[in-house]
Motif scaffolding. Sequence first.
Motif, PDB file in Angstrom:
ATOM      1  N   ILE A   1       0.940  -1.009   0.106  1.00 37.70           N
ATOM      2  CA  ILE A   1      -0.004  -0.131   0.299  1.00 37.70           C
ATOM      3  C   ILE A   1       0.975   1.038  -0.072  1.00 37.70           C
ATOM      4  O   ILE A   1       1.938   0.974   0.539  1.00 37.70           O
ATOM      5  CB  ILE A   1      -0.723   0.156   1.194  1.00 37.70           C
ATOM      6  N   ASN A   2       0.309   2.303  -0.411  1.00 38.29           N
ATOM      7  CA  ASN A   2       1.166   3.822  -0.315  1.00 38.29           C
ATOM      8  C   ASN A   2       1.255   3.866   1.373  1.00 38.29           C
ATOM      9  O   ASN A   2       0.075   3.702   1.709  1.00 38.29           O
ATOM     10  CB  ASN A   2      -0.034   4.777  -1.313  1.00 38.29           C
ATOM     11  N   GLY A   3       1.771   4.490   0.897  1.00 41.60           N
ATOM     12  CA  GLY A   3       2.696   5.107   2.517  1.00 41.60           C
ATOM     13  C   GLY A   3       2.261   7.034   3.163  1.00 41.60           C
ATOM     14  O   GLY A   3       2.727   7.362   4.116  1.00 41.60           O
ATOM     15  N   GLY A   4       0.638   7.251   2.745  1.00 47.58           N
ATOM     16  CA  GLY A   4       0.312   8.277   2.830  1.00 47.58           C
ATOM     17  C   GLY A   4      -0.390   8.863   4.142  1.00 47.58           C
ATOM     18  O   GLY A   4      -0.518  10.081   4.698  1.00 47.58           O
ATOM     19  N   GLY A   5      -0.395   8.071   4.675  1.00 47.61           N
ATOM     20  CA  GLY A   5      -1.320   7.647   6.237  1.00 47.61           C
ATOM     21  C   GLY A   5       0.034   8.091   7.241  1.00 47.61           C
ATOM     22  O   GLY A   5      -0.630   7.875   8.500  1.00 47.61           O
ATOM     23  N   ARG A   6       1.236   7.487   6.837  1.00 46.82           N
ATOM     24  CA  ARG A   6       2.042   7.671   8.241  1.00 46.82           C
ATOM     25  C   ARG A   6       2.288   9.203   8.222  1.00 46.82           C
ATOM     26  O   ARG A   6       3.238   9.395   8.396  1.00 46.82           O
ATOM     27  CB  ARG A   6       2.782   6.733   8.289  1.00 46.82           C
ATOM     28  N   TYR A   7       1.417  10.116   8.550  1.00 45.26           N
ATOM     29  CA  TYR A   7       1.503  11.314   8.965  1.00 45.26           C
ATOM     30  C   TYR A   7       1.812  12.194  11.056  1.00 45.26           C
ATOM     31  O   TYR A   7       0.741  11.245  11.585  1.00 45.26           O
ATOM     32  CB  TYR A   7       0.560  12.220   8.409  1.00 45.26           C
ATOM     33  N   ASN A   8       2.634  12.748  10.950  1.00 44.18           N
ATOM     34  CA  ASN A   8       3.958  13.172  11.817  1.00 44.18           C
ATOM     35  C   ASN A   8       3.324  14.552  12.253  1.00 44.18           C
ATOM     36  O   ASN A   8       3.520  15.055  12.008  1.00 44.18           O
ATOM     37  CB  ASN A   8       4.564  12.559  12.418  1.00 44.18           C
ATOM     38  N   ARG A   9       2.275  14.641  12.896  1.00 44.26           N
ATOM     39  CA  ARG A   9       1.970  16.327  13.149  1.00 44.26           C
ATOM     40  C   ARG A   9       2.439  16.858  13.867  1.00 44.26           C
ATOM     41  O   ARG A   9       2.963  17.829  13.324  1.00 44.26           O
ATOM     42  CB  ARG A   9       0.285  16.228  13.509  1.00 44.26           C
TER      43      ARG A   9
ATOM     44  N   ARG B   1       6.877  21.300  13.642  1.00 42.52           N
ATOM     45  CA  ARG B   1       8.368  21.886  13.540  1.00 42.52           C
ATOM     46  C   ARG B   1       9.046  22.331  12.569  1.00 42.52           C
ATOM     47  O   ARG B   1       9.656  23.406  12.857  1.00 42.52           O
ATOM     48  CB  ARG B   1       8.274  21.104  14.693  1.00 42.52           C
ATOM     49  N   MET B   2       8.918  21.689  11.157  1.00 41.80           N
ATOM     50  CA  MET B   2       9.676  21.704   9.930  1.00 41.80           C
ATOM     51  C   MET B   2       9.494  23.125   9.311  1.00 41.80           C
ATOM     52  O   MET B   2       8.197  23.964   9.558  1.00 41.80           O
ATOM     53  CB  MET B   2       8.916  20.993   8.938  1.00 41.80           C
TER      54      MET B   2
ATOM     55  N   GLY C   1       8.950  25.509   5.874  1.00 50.93           N
ATOM     56  CA  GLY C   1       8.012  25.040   4.643  1.00 50.93           C
ATOM     57  C   GLY C   1       8.592  23.830   3.716  1.00 50.93           C
ATOM     58  O   GLY C   1       8.426  23.308   3.187  1.00 50.93           O
ATOM     59  N   ASP C   2      10.280  24.342   3.552  1.00 50.26           N
ATOM     60  CA  ASP C   2      11.059  23.018   2.529  1.00 50.26           C
ATOM     61  C   ASP C   2      11.100  21.596   3.151  1.00 50.26           C
ATOM     62  O   ASP C   2      10.449  20.985   2.386  1.00 50.26           O
ATOM     63  CB  ASP C   2      12.314  23.882   2.228  1.00 50.26           C
ATOM     64  N   ALA C   3      11.191  21.573   4.642  1.00 50.95           N
ATOM     65  CA  ALA C   3      11.378  20.135   5.213  1.00 50.95           C
ATOM     66  C   ALA C   3       9.609  19.759   4.275  1.00 50.95           C
ATOM     67  O   ALA C   3       9.817  18.631   4.789  1.00 50.95           O
ATOM     68  CB  ALA C   3      11.733  20.356   6.524  1.00 50.95           C
ATOM     69  N   GLN C   4       8.496  20.586   5.091  1.00 48.73           N
ATOM     70  CA  GLN C   4       7.455  20.441   4.884  1.00 48.73           C
ATOM     71  C   GLN C   4       7.425  19.247   3.593  1.00 48.73           C
ATOM     72  O   GLN C   4       6.940  18.396   3.631  1.00 48.73           O
ATOM     73  CB  GLN C   4       6.417  20.900   5.395  1.00 48.73           C
TER      74      GLN C   4
END
Length: 106
Positions: A41-49, A54-55, A57-60
């Motif tokens: 499966i795609n990994g788009g759901g593993r988001y750490n808010r 804390r990042m 714009g470039d890091a995001q």
Amino acid sequence: LTPMQKGRLTKVLAKKARYSEGVMTLGEYLASKELTAKRVINGGGRYNRHAYNRMDGDAQRAYEKRLTAARYHEVFFETYVMEIPKIVFDALDVTDVTDIDSLKQW
């Protein structure tokens, strides 16, 4: 499998963890269960808010790109799904139910 891949597979399967049945290796756990299917499966759901906020714009943007490019390998049992390492996923002789069209091609 090459000898190096066999060694890596053996090492991963010999790693102990605590499961609902008690402490056992991944190999013992998979052998004690009836596997029904596997998928990628795609990994788009593993988001750490918290990390994302804390990042800058470039890091995001880089974080979002890594998330969408990630792939997760799952194996299905009768009543639940478990994520497993890719080398174990490739070695399992179970029906692959991956929907290739849903995976983005990079």
